[in-house]
Design an enzyme around this catalytic site. Structure first.
Site, short mmCIF file in Angstrom:
data_model
loop_
_atom_site.label_atom_id
_atom_site.label_comp_id
_atom_site.label_asym_id
_atom_site.label_seq_id
_atom_site.Cartn_x
_atom_site.Cartn_y
_atom_site.Cartn_z
N GLY A 21 5.96 -0.89 -1.92
CA GLY A 21 4.64 -0.39 -2.24
C GLY A 21 4.62 1.09 -2.59
N ILE A 22 3.61 1.80 -2.08
CA ILE A 22 3.46 3.22 -2.36
C ILE A 22 4.68 4.00 -1.90
CG2 ILE A 22 2.15 5.29 -1.74
CD1 ILE A 22 -0.36 3.53 -1.57
N ASP A 41 11.26 2.48 7.92
CA ASP A 41 10.45 1.27 7.82
C ASP A 41 10.85 0.28 8.90
OD1 ASP A 41 8.64 0.21 5.20
OD2 ASP A 41 9.29 -1.33 6.60
N ASN A 91 2.97 7.50 5.39
CA ASN A 91 2.48 6.50 4.45
C ASN A 91 2.25 5.14 5.09
OD1 ASN A 91 2.25 5.05 1.72
ND2 ASN A 91 4.14 4.17 2.55
N TYR A 156 -10.48 -0.31 9.67
CA TYR A 156 -9.63 0.35 8.69
C TYR A 156 -10.30 1.63 8.20
CZ TYR A 156 -7.00 1.16 4.37
OH TYR A 156 -6.25 1.73 3.37
N PRO A 186 -6.47 7.37 -2.33
CA PRO A 186 -6.52 6.49 -3.50
C PRO A 186 -7.64 5.47 -3.42
CG PRO A 186 -4.66 5.92 -2.07
CD PRO A 186 -5.44 6.98 -1.38
N VAL A 188 -8.35 1.34 -4.63
CA VAL A 188 -7.53 0.16 -4.36
C VAL A 188 -6.20 0.30 -5.11
CG1 VAL A 188 -7.31 -2.33 -4.70
CG2 VAL A 188 -9.50 -1.34 -3.98
N VAL A 189 -5.11 0.15 -4.36
CA VAL A 189 -3.77 0.26 -4.95
C VAL A 189 -3.17 -1.14 -5.01
CG1 VAL A 189 -1.52 1.36 -4.81
CG2 VAL A 189 -3.54 2.54 -3.90
#
Length: 287
Positions: A21-22, A41, A91, A156, A186, A188-189
């Site tokens: 993802g990002i 991660d 992130n 959220y 941002p 919606v990614v």
């Protein structure tokens, strides 16, 4: 005279949630600029794969951001293996969707631990390491949900509002120290997190590469507010000039009030929601 960009060549940049993802897109963009990228991660296998695709200098290390002691040890290991952390990009995040009265306490706890507590801890650890050196940059990935409320994602939104507030306060605390803070917000990614989501009128979704490019730009030309797309800043400023009733009407007119709520029970989100439910082992174990 045009402002000269900061060079990222040789900078040690740590990205939490860096496997995909990002995070992965940002790692790719920064690696191209010569940075030494470290991916943290929970999915270490995928993180290693992403690092392998980036080249031999990219490093992947296992990280459960909800285990604060392990998070600190992770940063210690980065400094042992690669060098002092120049940039920390907080992130990692999850977005389970449900109306608040349908959200179970475990989901609430995971979002608070991953989206907020981990960002607080990571930011604090980065400050402790960067402030004595008089240099560094902390990037906290929030969301436009940190500026507005969206039905179907109350917790959220709460976590992202908190990340924006945290970032603003720390930005002021670090004034004059040489350490910069950026808050990324941002729309919606289009990553797995956005599975099942539609499009809002006039505010189109963006790709992870768009967010990555904005982060890279904020590191080269330090700034606090990072909106993706940039038009979100203008839209927000305009709506804040008018009474709340107008702002709420405007969001409804754009379809923003149903953007997340309509996807809450979408079958297209089943795989993501299942994975998100397994994303905080330390928090779930109570450690």
């Amino acid at each position: 005279m045009a402002k000269q960009p900061r060079s990222l060549a040789g900078k040690v940049i740590v990205i939490t949630g860096g496997a995909q993802g990002i995070g992965a897109a940002t790692a790719t963009a920064l690696k191209r600029l010569g940075a030494r990228v470290v991916l943290g991660d929970l999915d270490h296998v995928r993180a290693e794969k992403t690092a392998g695709e980036l080249g031999p200098e990219a490093v992947a290390l296992p990280l459960d951001v909800t285990d604060t002691n392990a998070f600190t040890e992770f940063l210690d290991e980065v400094e042992r293996q690669v060098g002092p952390v120049d940039v920390l990009i907080n992130n990692a995040g999850i977005m389970p969707l449900a109306p608040l009265d349908e959200e179970d306490d475990a989901a609430t706890r995971r979002m608070l631990e991953i989206n907020l507590h981990a960002v607080i801890h990571g930011t604090r650890e980065a400050v402790k390491r960067m402030k004595p050196r008089g240099t560094g940059h902390i990037v906290n990935v929030a969301s436009m949900a940190g500026k507005s409320g969206f039905p179907g994602a109350a917790t959220y939104c709460a976590t992202k509002h908190a990340v924006v507030g945290l970032s603003e306060a720390v930005h002021l605390e670090l004034r004059g120290t040489g350490v910069s803070v950026s808050c990324v917000m941002p729309a919606v990614v289009r990553t797995e997190l956005a599975s099942g989501l539609g499009e809002a009128k006039f505010i189109k979704s963006v790709g992870p590469e768009d967010v990555a490019a904005a982060i890279a730009d904020a590191l080269k030309y330090p700034k606090f507010d990072v909106f993706v797309p940039k038009s979100l800043d203008f839209t927000g400023r305009i709506t804040r000039l008018f009474p709340r009733a107008f702002g709420e009407w405007f969001v409804r007119a754009l379809g923003g009030d149903q953007l997340l709520a309509s996807a809450a029970h979408s079958p297209a989100r089943a795989e993501y929601e299942s994975r998100a439910a397994q994303s905080a082992p330390a928090a779930d174990s109570g450690s």
